[in-house]
Design a protein around this motif. Structure first.
Motif, PDB file in Angstrom:
ATOM      1  N   GLU A  48       0.791  -1.227   0.000  1.00 23.10           N
ATOM      2  CA  GLU A  48       0.000   0.000   0.000  1.00 23.10           C
ATOM      3  C   GLU A  48       0.827   1.282   0.000  1.00 23.10           C
ATOM      4  O   GLU A  48       0.266   2.377  -0.019  1.00 23.10           O
ATOM      5  N   ILE A  49       2.139   1.175   0.012  1.00 23.01           N
ATOM      6  CA  ILE A  49       3.006   2.349   0.003  1.00 23.01           C
ATOM      7  C   ILE A  49       3.751   2.387  -1.320  1.00 23.01           C
ATOM      8  O   ILE A  49       4.479   1.467  -1.667  1.00 23.01           O
ATOM      9  N   ARG A  50       3.584   3.471  -2.078  1.00 25.24           N
ATOM     10  CA  ARG A  50       4.192   3.558  -3.413  1.00 25.24           C
ATOM     11  C   ARG A  50       5.692   3.819  -3.340  1.00 25.24           C
ATOM     12  O   ARG A  50       6.451   3.333  -4.172  1.00 25.24           O
ATOM     13  N   ASP A  51       6.126   4.618  -2.378  1.00 25.97           N
ATOM     14  CA  ASP A  51       7.552   4.938  -2.248  1.00 25.97           C
ATOM     15  C   ASP A  51       8.025   4.546  -0.851  1.00 25.97           C
ATOM     16  O   ASP A  51       7.819   5.277   0.109  1.00 25.97           O
ATOM     17  N   THR A  52       8.650   3.386  -0.762  1.00 25.08           N
ATOM     18  CA  THR A  52       9.129   2.907   0.538  1.00 25.08           C
ATOM     19  C   THR A  52      10.503   3.463   0.872  1.00 25.08           C
ATOM     20  O   THR A  52      10.915   3.442   2.039  1.00 25.08           O
ATOM     21  N   GLN A  53      11.233   3.986  -0.118  1.00 23.87           N
ATOM     22  CA  GLN A  53      12.647   4.300   0.075  1.00 23.87           C
ATOM     23  C   GLN A  53      12.949   5.756   0.399  1.00 23.87           C
ATOM     24  O   GLN A  53      14.101   6.101   0.632  1.00 23.87           O
ATOM     25  N   CYS A  54      11.961   6.622   0.392  1.00 30.64           N
ATOM     26  CA  CYS A  54      12.217   8.016   0.750  1.00 30.64           C
ATOM     27  C   CYS A  54      12.714   8.071   2.192  1.00 30.64           C
ATOM     28  O   CYS A  54      12.087   7.515   3.097  1.00 30.64           O
ATOM     29  N   GLY A  55      13.845   8.740   2.413  1.00 33.14           N
ATOM     30  CA  GLY A  55      14.467   8.749   3.740  1.00 33.14           C
ATOM     31  C   GLY A  55      13.912   9.788   4.674  1.00 33.14           C
ATOM     32  O   GLY A  55      14.628  10.298   5.545  1.00 33.14           O
ATOM     33  N   PHE A  56      12.647  10.148   4.523  1.00 35.24           N
ATOM     34  CA  PHE A  56      12.013  11.186   5.343  1.00 35.24           C
ATOM     35  C   PHE A  56      10.766  10.576   5.968  1.00 35.24           C
ATOM     36  O   PHE A  56       9.683  10.624   5.400  1.00 35.24           O
ATOM     37  N   LYS A  57      10.933   9.972   7.135  1.00 38.92           N
ATOM     38  CA  LYS A  57       9.837   9.268   7.795  1.00 38.92           C
ATOM     39  C   LYS A  57       9.702   9.740   9.231  1.00 38.92           C
ATOM     40  O   LYS A  57      10.700   9.888   9.945  1.00 38.92           O
ATOM     41  N   LEU A  58       8.458   9.947   9.662  1.00 40.09           N
ATOM     42  CA  LEU A  58       8.168  10.408  11.020  1.00 40.09           C
ATOM     43  C   LEU A  58       7.387   9.327  11.753  1.00 40.09           C
ATOM     44  O   LEU A  58       6.362   8.852  11.265  1.00 40.09           O
ATOM     45  N   LEU A  59       7.887   8.938  12.929  1.00 46.30           N
ATOM     46  CA  LEU A  59       7.256   7.883  13.712  1.00 46.30           C
ATOM     47  C   LEU A  59       6.948   8.389  15.111  1.00 46.30           C
ATOM     48  O   LEU A  59       7.711   9.197  15.678  1.00 46.30           O
ATOM     49  N   THR A  60       5.853   7.927  15.690  1.00 46.26           N
ATOM     50  CA  THR A  60       5.646   8.163  17.114  1.00 46.26           C
ATOM     51  C   THR A  60       6.663   7.319  17.873  1.00 46.26           C
ATOM     52  O   THR A  60       7.203   6.345  17.343  1.00 46.26           O
ATOM     53  N   ARG A  61       6.947   7.702  19.097  1.00 48.72           N
ATOM     54  CA  ARG A  61       7.949   6.980  19.881  1.00 48.72           C
ATOM     55  C   ARG A  61       7.576   5.506  20.041  1.00 48.72           C
ATOM     56  O   ARG A  61       8.421   4.618  19.942  1.00 48.72           O
ATOM     57  N   GLU A  62       6.295   5.246  20.268  1.00 48.59           N
ATOM     58  CA  GLU A  62       5.833   3.872  20.455  1.00 48.59           C
ATOM     59  C   GLU A  62       6.002   3.058  19.175  1.00 48.59           C
ATOM     60  O   GLU A  62       6.408   1.887  19.210  1.00 48.59           O
ATOM     61  N   ALA A  63       5.715   3.677  18.015  1.00 46.91           N
ATOM     62  CA  ALA A  63       5.874   2.973  16.742  1.00 46.91           C
ATOM     63  C   ALA A  63       7.349   2.694  16.458  1.00 46.91           C
ATOM     64  O   ALA A  63       7.706   1.628  15.959  1.00 46.91           O
ATOM     65  N   ALA A  64       8.210   3.655  16.806  1.00 44.78           N
ATOM     66  CA  ALA A  64       9.652   3.463  16.602  1.00 44.78           C
ATOM     67  C   ALA A  64      10.173   2.317  17.459  1.00 44.78           C
ATOM     68  O   ALA A  64      10.972   1.494  17.006  1.00 44.78           O
ATOM     69  N   LEU A  65       9.714   2.249  18.708  1.00 46.05           N
ATOM     70  CA  LEU A  65      10.144   1.172  19.601  1.00 46.05           C
ATOM     71  C   LEU A  65       9.750  -0.184  19.035  1.00 46.05           C
ATOM     72  O   LEU A  65      10.575  -1.110  18.961  1.00 46.05           O
ATOM     73  N   GLN A  66       8.504  -0.333  18.619  1.00 42.76           N
ATOM     74  CA  GLN A  66       8.015  -1.627  18.146  1.00 42.76           C
ATOM     75  C   GLN A  66       8.690  -2.054  16.840  1.00 42.76           C
ATOM     76  O   GLN A  66       9.065  -3.218  16.678  1.00 42.76           O
ATOM     77  N   THR A  67       8.849  -1.118  15.903  1.00 44.09           N
ATOM     78  CA  THR A  67       9.395  -1.488  14.591  1.00 44.09           C
ATOM     79  C   THR A  67      10.905  -1.699  14.645  1.00 44.09           C
ATOM     80  O   THR A  67      11.407  -2.719  14.161  1.00 44.09           O
ATOM     81  N   PHE A  68      11.637  -0.771  15.226  1.00 45.89           N
ATOM     82  CA  PHE A  68      13.093  -0.887  15.213  1.00 45.89           C
ATOM     83  C   PHE A  68      13.595  -1.981  16.151  1.00 45.89           C
ATOM     84  O   PHE A  68      14.679  -2.531  15.937  1.00 45.89           O
ATOM     85  N   SER A  69      12.829  -2.341  17.164  1.00 45.93           N
ATOM     86  CA  SER A  69      13.232  -3.446  18.032  1.00 45.93           C
ATOM     87  C   SER A  69      13.156  -4.782  17.296  1.00 45.93           C
ATOM     88  O   SER A  69      13.833  -5.736  17.663  1.00 45.93           O
ATOM     89  N   ASN A  70      12.334  -4.836  16.260  1.00 47.71           N
ATOM     90  CA  ASN A  70      12.179  -6.069  15.485  1.00 47.71           C
ATOM     91  C   ASN A  70      12.960  -6.060  14.171  1.00 47.71           C
ATOM     92  O   ASN A  70      12.933  -7.037  13.428  1.00 47.71           O
ATOM     93  N   LEU A  71      13.656  -4.963  13.886  1.00 49.61           N
ATOM     94  CA  LEU A  71      14.328  -4.801  12.602  1.00 49.61           C
ATOM     95  C   LEU A  71      15.595  -5.657  12.503  1.00 49.61           C
ATOM     96  O   LEU A  71      16.380  -5.713  13.443  1.00 49.61           O
ATOM     97  N   HIS A  72      15.784  -6.291  11.362  1.00 51.00           N
ATOM     98  CA  HIS A  72      16.973  -7.116  11.116  1.00 51.00           C
ATOM     99  C   HIS A  72      17.855  -6.556  10.010  1.00 51.00           C
ATOM    100  O   HIS A  72      19.071  -6.592  10.111  1.00 51.00           O
ATOM    101  N   ILE A  73      17.244  -6.083   8.927  1.00 50.64           N
ATOM    102  CA  ILE A  73      18.003  -5.574   7.784  1.00 50.64           C
ATOM    103  C   ILE A  73      18.679  -4.264   8.170  1.00 50.64           C
ATOM    104  O   ILE A  73      18.029  -3.362   8.710  1.00 50.64           O
ATOM    105  N   GLU A  74      19.971  -4.157   7.865  1.00 51.04           N
ATOM    106  CA  GLU A  74      20.704  -2.951   8.261  1.00 51.04           C
ATOM    107  C   GLU A  74      21.190  -2.125   7.082  1.00 51.04           C
ATOM    108  O   GLU A  74      21.785  -1.071   7.292  1.00 51.04           O
ATOM    109  N   ARG A  75      20.926  -2.577   5.865  1.00 51.95           N
ATOM    110  CA  ARG A  75      21.388  -1.788   4.723  1.00 51.95           C
ATOM    111  C   ARG A  75      20.185  -1.237   3.949  1.00 51.95           C
ATOM    112  O   ARG A  75      19.178  -0.915   4.549  1.00 51.95           O
ATOM    113  N   TRP A  76      20.299  -1.102   2.637  1.00 52.81           N
ATOM    114  CA  TRP A  76      19.348  -0.285   1.888  1.00 52.81           C
ATOM    115  C   TRP A  76      17.890  -0.720   2.009  1.00 52.81           C
ATOM    116  O   TRP A  76      16.987   0.114   1.956  1.00 52.81           O
TER     117      TRP A  76
END
Length: 291
Positions: free
Chosen positions: A198-226
């Motif tokens: 559902e997102i047309r441009d996933t790669q734009c480096g301008f993203k705003l997250l609530t603190r709670e969303a950042a905690l949940q997503t980045f705590s589960n993140l594995h990929i570290e490159r592009w």
């Protein structure tokens, strides 16, 4: 391929950094700033000053207009071999270490790893990812903030607003070679087919997250490159975090670290492995709690 993806899957990277406690700011602690801006930087001594000048000029003016608005800019020096750290530290001297902080990684971890490090050390109620090249005008933060606001009420305080260049696609195609255009369409198809629909441009480096969303997503993140942006949004959709996509101004800046063929090849591999590793249970989503 499924077996290879499952066997070669790594456990959650740098989990010790995620759980570190002490005097240093931590994503698990309550927010003490309105906004944190995380700027991943690898060999950016030439492009970083323009971005920092524009961002800090905007943030300072906004703070003067509204004294209750507080912010911090976190520059993550991702193992640079040039004077990126020195350039960033000049801004610490000028604005103070409470407003500008520099985190230096000994080895290059990739953009995703750098952003993750900055997010885990952030203090903001909202966290903005912003590229060091300044390709997106910083004042467009107001557009992504509006996108975030329009998602309310946020389930469990979680929401993400993504800057998007999709509206500029026709113009960018006209300037690209046929080969790069083919790679772009191939990548977009793989993102849609394997991970994020559902997102047309996933790669734009301008993203705003609530603190709670950042905690949940980045705590589960594995990929570290592009391809980390794709996994980030894949995780968000799996966790049913609402996502807005907002058109922003964007200008291509010389000095990109993306090598067309090999970077796209690496991203294609990562996209396939994201889907297969979650599908086979090699990677699992874990709920995190803020203090």
């Amino acid at each position: 391929i499924c077996a290879i993806a499952h066997v070669t899957a790594k456990t959650m990277p740098h989990k010790d950094a995620e759980c570190r406690k002490g005097s240093a700011p931590n994503i698990h602690d309550p927010a003490t700033r309105e906004l944190s801006v995380v700027v991943p930087s690898y060999n950016e001594e030439n492009r970083l000053p323009l971005m920092m000048d524009e961002a800090l000029d905007y943030l300072e003016k906004r703070q003067k207009q509204d004294p209750s608005f507080t912010y911090e800019v976190i520059v993550v020096n991702d193992g640079s071999k040039d004077q990126t750290a020195k350039v960033a530290k000049e801004y610490c001297k000028k604005y103070g270490s409470d407003k500008v902080r520099v985190i230096s990684l000994e080895k290059n971890r990739g953009k995703g790893g750098a952003v993750r490090t900055g997010v885990f050390s952030s203090r903001g109620k909202k966290i903005l990812m912003a590229d060091a090249d300044g390709a997106t005008k910083f004042a467009d933060i107001e557009k992504v903030e509006e996108g975030l606001k329009n998602l309310q009420p946020w389930p469990e305080g979680m929401a993400i607003s993504c800057g998007s260049r999709a509206h500029l696609e026709k113009d960018s195609i006209a300037k690209r070679s046929y080969f790069r255009t083919l790679l772009m369409y191939g990548f977009h198809f793989m993102v849609w087919f394997l991970c994020v629909k559902e997102i047309r441009d996933t790669q734009c480096g301008f993203k705003l997250l609530t603190r709670e969303a950042a905690l949940q997503t980045f705590s589960n993140l594995h990929i570290e490159r592009w391809a980390f942006d794709v996994e980030l949004l894949y995780i968000a959709q799996r966790l049913k975090i609402p996502i807005a996509e907002v058109a922003v101004n964007w200008t291509e800046i010389e000095g990109s670290k993306l090598v067309p063929f090999w970077s796209w090849l690496q991203m294609g591999r990562d996209l396939l492995f994201i889907r297969l590793r979650y599908m086979t249970g090699a990677w699992k989503l874990e709920a995190k709690k803020c203090n």
